[in-house]
Motif scaffolding. Structure first.
Motif, short mmCIF file in Angstrom:
data_model
loop_
_atom_site.label_atom_id
_atom_site.label_comp_id
_atom_site.label_asym_id
_atom_site.label_seq_id
_atom_site.Cartn_x
_atom_site.Cartn_y
_atom_site.Cartn_z
N PRO A 90 -2.48 4.75 8.01
CA PRO A 90 -3.08 3.45 8.28
C PRO A 90 -2.02 2.38 8.55
O PRO A 90 -0.88 2.49 8.11
CB PRO A 90 -3.85 3.13 7.00
CG PRO A 90 -3.29 4.01 5.93
CD PRO A 90 -2.71 5.20 6.62
N LEU B 262 -4.52 10.21 1.88
CA LEU B 262 -4.67 10.69 3.25
C LEU B 262 -4.75 12.23 3.20
O LEU B 262 -3.83 12.87 2.69
CB LEU B 262 -3.46 10.24 4.07
CG LEU B 262 -3.46 10.54 5.56
CD1 LEU B 262 -4.66 9.89 6.25
CD2 LEU B 262 -2.17 10.03 6.20
N VAL C 275 0.74 5.27 0.52
CA VAL C 275 -0.07 6.39 1.01
C VAL C 275 0.36 7.65 0.27
O VAL C 275 1.55 7.93 0.15
CB VAL C 275 0.12 6.58 2.53
CG1 VAL C 275 -0.50 7.90 3.00
CG2 VAL C 275 -0.50 5.41 3.28
N GLU D 284 -1.59 -0.52 7.43
CA GLU D 284 -1.08 -1.32 6.30
C GLU D 284 -0.13 -0.53 5.40
O GLU D 284 0.28 -1.03 4.35
CB GLU D 284 -2.25 -1.89 5.48
CG GLU D 284 -3.15 -0.86 4.83
CD GLU D 284 -4.25 -0.35 5.76
OE1 GLU D 284 -4.12 -0.55 6.99
OE2 GLU D 284 -5.22 0.25 5.28
N THR D 285 0.24 0.68 5.83
CA THR D 285 1.11 1.52 5.01
C THR D 285 2.48 0.86 4.75
O THR D 285 3.14 0.43 5.69
CB THR D 285 1.37 2.86 5.72
OG1 THR D 285 0.12 3.44 6.05
CG2 THR D 285 2.17 3.81 4.83
N LYS E 272 -1.74 -1.00 -4.05
CA LYS E 272 -2.90 -0.32 -3.48
C LYS E 272 -2.52 1.12 -3.17
O LYS E 272 -1.40 1.37 -2.73
CB LYS E 272 -3.36 -1.04 -2.21
CG LYS E 272 -3.85 -2.46 -2.49
CD LYS E 272 -4.09 -3.21 -1.18
CE LYS E 272 -3.39 -4.56 -1.25
NZ LYS E 272 -3.38 -5.29 0.02
N ASN F 56 -8.10 13.20 -4.82
CA ASN F 56 -8.36 11.79 -5.07
C ASN F 56 -9.85 11.50 -5.07
O ASN F 56 -10.64 12.23 -4.49
CB ASN F 56 -7.72 10.96 -3.96
CG ASN F 56 -6.21 11.06 -4.00
OD1 ASN F 56 -5.55 10.43 -4.80
ND2 ASN F 56 -5.67 11.93 -3.16
N SER G 113 -3.63 4.56 -1.05
CA SER G 113 -4.48 5.05 0.02
C SER G 113 -4.23 6.55 0.23
O SER G 113 -3.18 6.94 0.71
CB SER G 113 -4.14 4.24 1.29
OG SER G 113 -4.87 4.70 2.37
N THR H 188 0.83 -1.21 0.00
CA THR H 188 0.00 0.00 0.00
C THR H 188 0.86 1.26 0.00
O THR H 188 1.75 1.41 0.83
CB THR H 188 -0.90 0.02 1.25
OG1 THR H 188 -1.75 -1.14 1.21
CG2 THR H 188 -1.78 1.28 1.28
#
Lengths: 486, 486
Positions: free
Chosen positions: B255, B242, B219, B257-258, B238, B451, B240, B217
């Motif tokens: 997060p 922020l 960010v 999972e970063t 992925k 985004n 994400s 992931t």
């Protein structure tokens, strides 16, 4: 040049007095090699203002460094790094680190595991450089290139020099390629069907990313240009090597699961075979049956001094199935990093978008310089000159090879700039190349060109684009001697 | 320049007599625009030899074309494309095609679906170009750049001009960046920790390929530089987003999972926020907890005319966790395509190998020219000149914005070259920009920076790096008028 005040930072929680910290900062700059002897330090006023300390603190630090002979003062002109200061051989900064990244985990993908022997960067020092694909300063029209570059640096060309083309190219260069370069290969293409790339390598890479994914199969020639194999092995796709015969790729052996065929029909790399016209028709027919795309790397087509080159495979393509890759690396010089890719509009649209994501565009100034060099006729003149010289060198190489009894495994019938050679089975040419190195001879071992674990070890390539004609005979003799005693 | 004989090919199964085929070939060349008025045709002897036909056949074809006014003859000097020949507006070759590739299937990956509005390529024609990131010819030290380029074109630098660096860079440029550029950002790096890239875009792309895969992931800041988002959306990973606050990225909201954090701490893009030192420490701490990597895009750090820039995040990194991206696009010009990436050796090793696969290396001549420009002090002088001019423009912009009642959403406290603006909620700045276009005003709508599906439509960016100071006031007035009437 003076040392910029902007390179000085006090640490947030620095140890010791401010004066000591400043002294240490400067001493470290000198000890690490970042500051060189004779370089001027910022004035105490400037440094004090920048660091937010009082001027006397900086002056005291400087005075101390003067006493230690790290600095000298030249009257009113300020402080300089002293000639007596310790000088480290090279800049290697003092690292304040405690690296704790687990790189095995952090690196999601690896690219540094290619099995290709690096070419020697000092090849110009070799007496007998049978190197392939490098620029010979004697053959390059330096003077006119320089004039074109200067013209492209002029005020009128400012936009081409500095502009962000976004995803576009220099229209002058595109137009020239469409009107003059591609027609020589029998190819008719509109500007929308042409994209400038960072050399052929970049073009092949773009094609691989667009046409392949992990469910698709790329067929490559075996042997083939090792950088192509390396590139595809690092793409998410299946790679299926197919042995070439003396006429190049064999269309009837193409496996049913083929999605993309990478081929060098004009001049197989490295065997130099030229694919006959009938087989080209077969190849296109078979590609149509398989619904496969064909990527044609038409490298070195300009170096056709032994016979007229046949038109490119792309010129026979009515389907829009062939993606054509051309390059100026061999005909101009590799450091230029200019090539082009030609294909139907849906393909070029994606290639343009991908190029833009990865690097935007090849620098405008270089594109414009090449456009001038081409359109003023210097390029053609250069090709003629190179071809003449290469023809003479080839003659010398052919006769030396015969005289000393070496075996040619493939010889370009059009010309080119290399011979593909074989040594007796027992000879490992990687070892041979290493041995010859000490005698000032550079040859390129052939193993890297082959796929798989059981690479034949007895092939090698002799380039003649960077070796003088008079060196060829003596060089070949040394190779023959080394093979005999291997 | 004459038309090269190499561009003529007879078709294998051509229709009609040889003479007719030759006539048709030449007529097609003229009708398609490939041959221009006044261009010289090959001599009948040469063309006959090339095509393998008798000379009289070619002569008859030429005579016929002469009669039709496609060609003119100038005594003994030969045949030329006639002034009376039909001239098409542009080269668009006659396509002999029957395309049958199903492109929906053939394209394994798509890259052309970004949602970014293209910048107008004719922005120089706008009276009020509030464009961002383009070169202002008035601010660029053209004369000295040219001198450096000419020096780098000299015989002494031949190898740097032409050589295939393989996976290497110009040692002069690397050394300068290590010794002078990076220390200004508080960064100590050895040459092995630096790689030259094709601008920041290329650096970000390399980092994304090496650090991410489909299980990881990334960010990104929201809003962020749209080209970064586009790039990551086309990577197998992925993404994400922020939201940033007025101090930039918020570390405690990262997060769990970063894996990789893309950030612009010195000067958030596009809001221009500078991340305070405490938050930088927090960010590094949180990255360590997550065992995540940080990619720092330190764009535009040179344009700090309102206050000293804080050192780069990388300067605080003891872990080896921060990958630093710098660029010469803003401080020199974007068409140069030169940037650099700095990281620990295991990372740079992979970046070097990947760059080599994709494009080999940025052209040697450009690297050497930049090295001269930097080391002779022209770069620093240019930065000072640009900063002074930008400071004056910024002053004019600040006061115009206040006078006409526009709302600033983020203003770089260090300086920079743009303001991040907001219009009332009801205003769609994409439509606003279109409307202003007819008045010669270019502004950059802000939606692309956000985004997701619900992009705020009321933000916009005002660049002041390419607009003269006297145009700023009147331009802002037009913007204010347009917003009021929207």
């Amino acid at each position: 040049m003076g040392i910029s005040v902007d390179t000085f930072f006090l640490e947030l929680n620095g140890q010791g007095t401010l004066q000591a910290q400043i002294q240490q900062m400067i001493a470290e700059g000198i000890l690490s090699g970042r500051f060189h002897v004779g370089e001027k330090l910022p004035s105490s006023r400037k440094l004090a203002a920048h660091l937010g300390v009082s001027r006397i603190t900086v002056t005291l630090a400087y005075t101390e460094l003067l006493a230690n002979d790290y600095l000298t003062a030249k009257g009113r002109s300020g402080y300089f790094v002293s000639q007596n200061a310790p000088v480290p051989p090279k800049y290697s900064p003092v690292q304040k680190r405690d690296e704790n990244v687990d790189w095995d985990t952090a690196l999601a993908r690896r690219f540094s595991d290619g099995d290709v022997l690096p070419k020697p960067s000092n090849w110009r020092d070799y007496k007998y450089p049978f190197i392939y694909g490098q620029a010979d300063r004697k053959l390059f029209d330096h003077a006119n290139w320089r004039l074109c570059a200067v013209r492209a640096l002029g005020h009128k060309d400012f936009a081409s020099l500095t502009g962000d083309y976004m995803d576009q190219d220099d229209p002058l260069l595109i137009e020239f390629i469409a009107r003059h370069t591609l027609p020589r290969r029998g190819i008719a293409a509109r500007p929308e069907e042409i994209l400038i790339t960072m050399g052929a390598q970049n073009a092949l890479w773009l094609a691989s990313r667009i046409l392949l994914n992990r469910n698709r199969t790329a067929v490559i020639e075996d042997p083939c240009y090792y950088a192509l194999r390396d590139l595809l092995n690092h793409s998410d796709c299946k790679v299926s090597p197919l042995a070439v015969d003396r006429d190049g790729l064999t269309p009837d052996a193409l496996p049913d699961e083929t999605d993309v065929i990478f081929t060098t029909p004009s001049h197989q790399s490295p065997t130099t075979a030229t694919m006959p016209v009938d087989r080209r028709h077969e190849l296109l027919k078979r590609a149509r049956e398989l619904d496969a795309m064909v990527v044609e790397d038409d490298y070195e087509f300009e170096m056709a001094f032994l016979g007229s080159p046949s038109p490119a495979l792309k010129s026979m393509d009515r389907d829009g199935r062939v993606i054509y890759v051309g390059s100026f690396s061999k005909s101009l010089f590799p450091g230029l990093r200019l090539g082009y890719i030609v294909g139907s509009e849906p393909f070029i649209r994606e290639a343009r978008a991908l190029r833009s994501l990865v690097l935007r565009h090849p620098p405008g100034h270089i594109q414009r310089t090449a456009a001038y060099f081409l359109s003023l006729g210097h390029y053609d003149a250069q090709i003629r000159r190179m071809s003449k010289t290469l023809a003479r060198r080839r003659e010398a190489l052919d006769s030396a090879v015969e005289q000393y009894g070496l075996t040619v495994a493939g010889r370009g019938i059009m010309g080119g700039s290399s011979l593909w050679m074989s040594a007796p089975d027992r000879v490992d040419t990687t070892k041979l190349a290493k041995k010859l190195q000490s005698q000032g001879v550079h040859i390129e071992p052939g193993a890297s060109f082959f796929n798989g674990l059981h690479q034949p070890r007895n092939f090698y390539r002799l380039g003649y684009s960077s070796i003088g004609r008079d060196r060829i005979g003596p060089g070949v003799k040394l190779i023959a001697d080394a093979i005999r005693s291997a």
